[in-house]
Design an enzyme around this catalytic site. Structure first.
Site, short mmCIF file in Angstrom:
data_model
loop_
_atom_site.label_atom_id
_atom_site.label_comp_id
_atom_site.label_asym_id
_atom_site.label_seq_id
_atom_site.Cartn_x
_atom_site.Cartn_y
_atom_site.Cartn_z
N HIS A 1 -2.21 -5.23 1.36
CA HIS A 1 -3.51 -5.85 1.12
C HIS A 1 -3.27 -7.30 0.71
O HIS A 1 -2.28 -7.60 0.06
CB HIS A 1 -4.26 -5.15 -0.02
CG HIS A 1 -5.44 -5.94 -0.51
ND1 HIS A 1 -6.66 -5.88 0.12
CD2 HIS A 1 -5.56 -6.86 -1.50
CE1 HIS A 1 -7.49 -6.72 -0.49
NE2 HIS A 1 -6.84 -7.33 -1.48
N ASN B 1 -2.04 0.29 6.60
CA ASN B 1 -1.51 -0.94 7.19
C ASN B 1 -0.66 -1.77 6.23
O ASN B 1 -0.65 -2.98 6.29
CB ASN B 1 -2.66 -1.76 7.81
CG ASN B 1 -3.71 -2.15 6.79
OD1 ASN B 1 -3.60 -1.81 5.62
ND2 ASN B 1 -4.73 -2.88 7.23
N TYR C 1 -12.31 -1.80 -3.89
CA TYR C 1 -12.85 -2.05 -2.54
C TYR C 1 -14.38 -1.97 -2.51
O TYR C 1 -14.96 -1.70 -1.46
CB TYR C 1 -12.26 -1.05 -1.55
CG TYR C 1 -10.91 -1.44 -1.00
CD1 TYR C 1 -10.73 -2.60 -0.24
CD2 TYR C 1 -9.79 -0.64 -1.20
CE1 TYR C 1 -9.49 -2.94 0.28
CE2 TYR C 1 -8.54 -0.97 -0.68
CZ TYR C 1 -8.40 -2.13 0.06
OH TYR C 1 -7.17 -2.47 0.58
N LYS D 1 0.82 -1.21 0.00
CA LYS D 1 0.00 0.00 0.00
C LYS D 1 0.87 1.28 0.00
O LYS D 1 2.08 1.22 0.29
CB LYS D 1 -0.93 -0.02 1.22
CG LYS D 1 -1.98 -1.15 1.16
CD LYS D 1 -2.96 -1.04 2.32
CE LYS D 1 -4.03 -2.11 2.25
NZ LYS D 1 -5.05 -1.95 3.34
N GLU E 1 -9.64 -9.83 -7.82
CA GLU E 1 -8.59 -8.84 -7.59
C GLU E 1 -7.41 -9.00 -8.56
O GLU E 1 -6.83 -8.01 -9.00
CB GLU E 1 -8.13 -8.92 -6.13
CG GLU E 1 -9.22 -8.45 -5.18
CD GLU E 1 -8.89 -8.66 -3.71
OE1 GLU E 1 -7.81 -9.20 -3.40
OE2 GLU E 1 -9.72 -8.25 -2.86
O1 CDP Z 1 -7.21 -5.70 4.76
P1 CDP Z 1 -8.02 -6.63 5.63
O2 CDP Z 1 -8.66 -7.75 4.84
O3 CDP Z 1 -7.23 -7.12 6.80
O4 CDP Z 1 -9.20 -5.74 6.26
P2 CDP Z 1 -10.65 -5.37 5.69
O5 CDP Z 1 -11.62 -5.53 6.80
O6 CDP Z 1 -10.95 -6.11 4.42
O7 CDP Z 1 -10.55 -3.82 5.39
C1 CDP Z 1 -9.91 -3.35 4.21
C2 CDP Z 1 -9.00 -2.22 4.59
O8 CDP Z 1 -9.80 -1.14 5.07
C3 CDP Z 1 -8.02 -2.50 5.72
O9 CDP Z 1 -6.85 -3.19 5.30
C4 CDP Z 1 -7.71 -1.09 6.19
O10 CDP Z 1 -6.78 -0.43 5.33
C5 CDP Z 1 -9.07 -0.41 6.06
N1 CDP Z 1 -9.85 -0.40 7.32
C6 CDP Z 1 -9.94 0.78 8.05
O11 CDP Z 1 -9.36 1.79 7.66
N2 CDP Z 1 -10.66 0.80 9.22
C7 CDP Z 1 -11.30 -0.29 9.66
N3 CDP Z 1 -12.00 -0.24 10.79
C8 CDP Z 1 -11.23 -1.48 8.92
C9 CDP Z 1 -10.49 -1.50 7.76
MG MG Z 2 -10.08 -7.64 3.29
#
Ligand code: CDP
Ligand code: MG
Length: 138
Positions: free
Chosen positions: A115, A112, A49, A9, A126
């Site tokens: 992805h 973070n 997304y 990212k 994706e």
């Molecule tokens: O990336 P991951 O699958 O671990 O998490 P996700 O639940 O699919 O969420 C996608 C992305 O949204 C995360 O990697 C974060 O960058 C962001 N996110 C956020 O900013 N705040 C949250 N409460 C949850 C996710």
């Molecule tokens: Mg995810």
């Protein structure tokens, strides 16, 4: 053999962690079979997304993902989807396991570092979002 999509990212690219992240994959049995530097538009980030379009964090997340260059990669290996998710660690770096990519390189829960696809269905969507078949090289 399985394939998954990884993105380094914009935070991790800006913080010079491209090599650190790739090292984790190459050291853990995940082979890169496609790779490109991308700069997503807001619209492209929204499309990528789309599954999160109703979440409160969607607007901020898509601003962040379109804020600078990122690296899109196709990783291939046995159980690549789960293996990549393990190497990544939990979404929030504060909760991510010691030694995971997010624990070591992420800024916060949004910025973070990486992805990773979370299922065979999302991996197929994706990978196709960023790569055509000629760009997958074995
Ligand atoms: O990336 P991951 O699958 O671990 O998490 P996700 O639940 O699919 O969420 C996608 C992305 O949204 C995360 O990697 C974060 O960058 C962001 N996110 C956020 O900013 N705040 C949250 N409460 C949850 C996710
Ligand atoms: Mg995810």
């Amino acid at each position: 053999m399985q394939r998954t999509l990884s993105i380094i990212k914009p935070d991790a690219v800006a913080n010079n962690h491209i090599g650190d992240v790739i090292k984790r994959f190459e050291s853990n049995g995940l082979k890169i079979v496609g790779m490109k530097m991308i700069r997503m538009t807001k619209k492209e980030a929204r499309g990528f997304y789309a599954v999160h379009k109703d979440r409160l964090f969607f607007d901020s997340l898509t601003d962040f993902m379109s804020s600078g260059p990122a690296i899109a990669m196709i990783l291939q290996g046995e159980n690549a989807i789960v293996k990549n998710r393990e190497l990544m660690g939990a979404t929030d770096p504060k909760e991510a396991a010691g030694g995971s990519i997010r624990r070591d390189f992420a800024v916060d829960k949004e910025k973070n570092a990486v992805h990773g696809s979370d299922s065979p269905e999302s991996a197929a969507f994706e990978i196709g979002y960023f790569f055509n078949s000629l760009e997958i090289v074995e």
